[in-house]
Design an enzyme around this catalytic site. Structure first.
Site, PDB file in Angstrom:
ATOM      1  N   LYS A 178     -79.303   4.427  47.005  1.00 42.96           N
ATOM      2  CA  LYS A 178     -78.570   5.624  46.586  1.00 42.96           C
ATOM      3  C   LYS A 178     -77.564   5.990  47.668  1.00 42.96           C
ATOM      4  CE  LYS A 178     -79.288  10.116  46.831  1.00 42.96           C
ATOM      5  NZ  LYS A 178     -77.875  10.602  46.925  1.00 42.96           N
ATOM      6  N   GLU A 254     -83.551   8.178  60.343  1.00 38.85           N
ATOM      7  CA  GLU A 254     -82.603   8.505  61.403  1.00 38.85           C
ATOM      8  C   GLU A 254     -81.975   9.818  60.988  1.00 38.85           C
ATOM      9  OE1 GLU A 254     -79.581   9.499  63.213  1.00 38.85           O
ATOM     10  OE2 GLU A 254     -78.557   7.873  62.170  1.00 38.85           O
ATOM     11  N   CYS A 288     -73.668  11.093  63.773  1.00 41.07           N
ATOM     12  CA  CYS A 288     -74.926  11.657  64.273  1.00 41.07           C
ATOM     13  C   CYS A 288     -75.043  11.532  65.780  1.00 41.07           C
ATOM     14  CB  CYS A 288     -76.109  10.981  63.588  1.00 41.07           C
ATOM     15  SG  CYS A 288     -76.120   9.181  63.781  1.00 41.07           S
ATOM     16  N   GLU A 390     -77.374  21.812  64.698  1.00 44.78           N
ATOM     17  CA  GLU A 390     -76.345  20.786  64.523  1.00 44.78           C
ATOM     18  C   GLU A 390     -75.208  21.319  63.648  1.00 44.78           C
ATOM     19  OE1 GLU A 390     -76.237  16.044  63.466  1.00 44.78           O
ATOM     20  OE2 GLU A 390     -77.485  17.333  62.211  1.00 44.78           O
TER      21      GLU A 390
END
Length: 487
Positions: A178, A254, A288, A390
C-alpha cells in the site's frame, strides 16, 4: 492536463476498487489522477493471490532465479527512468535535482543490492556435536515468512517502497503493497514493470487507499498476513501494532524522529554549515532523518546561526522540474496546516524567528500549492513542544551549549531516537559522543551517507527492528533448525 487513472494491481491484473479518490500535485494544487481505493474485499483478494503465489511457480524458483528476476526489475525501472522521475515529481513536488539523483536510482539499486545479497549470504550453519554427547547433525535453513504487508510513506515513495519490496522478494515472500494515498504513482508504475519482466501473478500486489476503515487497516488485521513492514508516524505505528497483536505478526517499524545535530567549535565550519543545510532543508524537511534540533557550541553559535540563516534565505523555491530549484512544497495542504501550526506554536512558546515562519509568495501557477518558508528558530527551552514533537517540515531550532556532557544530555532529551549528526574534528570526541547517542544511526561529519548493507532503524519511539543488508533478509525470512540424530 490529462488526469491519469491509477488502478489496483491484484494477481497480475489491474482492476477497480470500491471507490475513487484524487491524487493532487502539491506544487500546483491541481488534481493529476483518479485513484482506485481498496477496501477489505479487495485486500482479501490480494492476500489470497499472494498466498497462492507462494505455492506456485514463484515458490519453486531457486535463489539464483529470484535474483535474476530482481535484476530485471531494476533494469525495468532504469529503462523507464523518465516515467518514474516525472511520476515522483508530480506526486511529491520535490525538485528534479533530488529525485533524479536519489529517488529513482536508489529505487533500482535496492533491487540489485538485495538480489546480490541473497546469493552471497553465508551457507547454512552445521553443528555435529551436542552438549549431551549423544551426537547429531544440526543445520539451519531459511524459508520465506509468507505474505507480507508493505505500508509505505509519501516522502520518498519509490525509494522507501523498494527498500522493503526488494529484500522481501529476495527472501521469497509474496507481497501486498500500500503506497501512501498521497503518492500512488510510482507504485503503479512498479506494478507495470513487475508484470512486464515476468514476475508471476500474485507475487506483487498494489492496493491504494487510506488507514482506518480502508486498505491499511485490512492489511494489518488480515489473518493470512505473516509480517508487516511500515514506515511513517509513530502514532500510526502504535495503531498497527495493536491491530497486529492478535495475530502475533512479525513487525518492522521505522517511525518518527526529532533528530539532533551537534556542532562543536572545532568542527570544519564550512562542512558543518553545508551539512546542516542538507540535514534540515532536504526534501523540504520531509525526511525522517532530518535535523530539527541543532545544538552549537557557544563560541561559534552566533556565527553559525547567521550563516545558516543567510544560506537558507537563498534557497530557491519554484518549478520542481527546474534543475536550479532547491526546495519544493510540502506534500499536501493538510500537512502544510500542521507545519504552519508549529510555526505559530513556536512564537507562542517564545521562539525568536530568525527567518521564515510563514508562506512564501509564489508565481501564479504555484499559488495553490503547499509551499512554506524555510524557517529557523532560536530561544526556546529544550522542553518546548516545538523541540519535543516532530514537525516534519523545513525548520530547525538552534540552541547553544557549553560542554560535551551538556550537548549529549540535550540531544538525548527526546522520546525519539532515530538519527544524530555530529560535527567535530576531534576523533576521540567523535567516538565518545557517537557512543552516547540514544539513536539507531549516527553520522560524524556527514549526513544521509548510507551503505545499504548496514543496519537501519531507530530506538525509543522511532521504531522497532533493523533493516538493511542481512538485517532485512533476516526479518523477511524464518530460520529453521533441522536436527538429524546419528549413532
Amino acid at each position: 492536463m490529462r488526469v491519469k487513472h491509477f488502478k489496483l494491481f491484484i494477481d497480475g491484473e489491474f482492476c477497480g476498487g470500491r471507490s475513487t479518490f484524487e491524487d493532487i500535485n502539491p506544487a500546483t494544487g491541481q488534481v493529476i489522477a483518479k485513484v482506485e481505493e481498496a477496501g477489505p474485499e479487495e485486500v482479501d483478494r490480494a492476500v489470497a493471490a499472494a498466498k497462492r503465489a507462494l505455492s506456485g511457480p514463484w515458490g519453486k524458483l531457486s535463489v539464483s532465479e529470484r535474483a535474476s528476476l530482481l535484476h530485471k526489475v531494476a533494469d525495468g525501472i532504469m529503462a523507464r527512468f523518465d516515467d518514474f522521475l516525472r511520476a515522483e515529481i508530480e506526486d511529491t513536488g520535490k525538485p528534479v535535482s533530488w529525485a533524479s539523483a536519489v529517488d529513482i536510482p536508489r529505487g533500482a539499486a535496492n533491487f540489485r543490492i538485495f538480489a546480490d545479497q541473497i546469493k552471497t549470504m553465508g551457507v547454512p550453519a552445521f553443528h555435529q556435536d551436542t552438549a549431551d554427547g549423544l551426537g547429531a547433525l544440526h543445520y539451519v535453513s531459511r524459508r520465506p515468512v509468507g505474505v507480507v504487508s508493505v505500508i509505505c510513506p509519501w516522502n520518498l515513495p519509490l525509494l522507501l517502497m523498494t527498500w522493503k519490496v526488494a529484500p522481501a522478494l529476495a527472501a521469497g515472500n509474496a507481497l501486498v503493497v500500500k503506497p501512501s494515498e498521497e503518492t500512488p504513482a510510482t507504485a503503479t508504475l512498479l506494478a507495470e514493470v513487475m508484470r512486464d519482466v515476468g514476475v508471476p501473478p500474485g507475487v506483487f500486489n498494489v492496493v491504494h487507499g487510506f488507514g482506518p476503515g480502508s486498505a491499511g487497516e485490512a492489511m494489518t488485521t488480515h489473518k493470512d498476513v505473516a509480517a508487516i513492514t511500515f514506515t511513517g508516524e509513530s502514532a500510526t505505528g502504535q495503531a498497527i501494532m495493536r491491530n497486529a497483536a492478535s495475530g502475533l505478526k512479525k513487525l518492522s517499524f521505522e517511525l518518527g524522529g526529532k533528530n539532533p545535530a551537534l556542532v562543536f567549535a572545532d568542527a570544519d565550519f564550512e562542512a558543518a554549515i553545508a551539512g546542516t543545510m542538507r540535514s534540515v532543508f532536504s526534501n523540504c524537511g520531509q525526511v525522517c532523518l532530518c535535523s530539527e534540533r541543532v545544538y552549537v557550541e557557544r563560541s561559534v553559535f552566533d556565527r553559525f546561526v547567521e550563516e545558516l540563516a543567510k544560506r537558507a534565505s537563498e534557497l530557491r523555491l519554484g518549478d520542481p522540474f527546474d534543475s536550479a530549484t532547491a526546495m519544493g512544497p510540502l506534500i499536501s495542504a493538510g500537512h502544510r496546516e500542521k507545519v504552519l501550526s508549529y510555526y505559530e506554536l513556536a512564537k507562542s512558546e517564545g521562539a525568536e524567528v530568525v527567518m521564515g515562519g510563514g508562506i512564501p509568495e509564489m508565481p501564479a501557477e504555484y499559488a495553490a500549492g503547499s509551499w512554506v518558508q524555510p524557517t529557523i528558530w532560536t530561544g526556546l527551552s529544550n522542553d518546548a513542544r516545538c523541540l519535543q514533537e516532530e514537525v516534519f517540515g523545513p525548520v530547525c531550532h538552534i540552541m547553544p551549549f557549553d560542554s560535551e556532557d551538556e550537548a549529549i544530555a540535550l540531544a538525548n532529551d527526546s522520546d525519539y531516537g532515530l538519527a544524530a549528526a555530529i560535527w567535530t574534528q576531534n576523533l576521540n570526541r567523535a567516538h565518545r559522543v557517537a557512543a552516547a547517542m540514544e539513536t539507531g544511526l549516527v553520522w560524524v561529519n556527514t549526513w544521509f551517507l548510507r551503505d545499504l548493507r548496514t543496519p537501519f532503524g531507530g530506538s525509543k519511539a522511532s521504531g522497532i527492528g533493523r533493516e538493511g543488508g542481512e538485517y532485512s533478509l533476516n526479518f523477511y525470512s524464518e530460520t529453521k533448525n533441522i536436527c538429524i540424530k546419528h549413532n
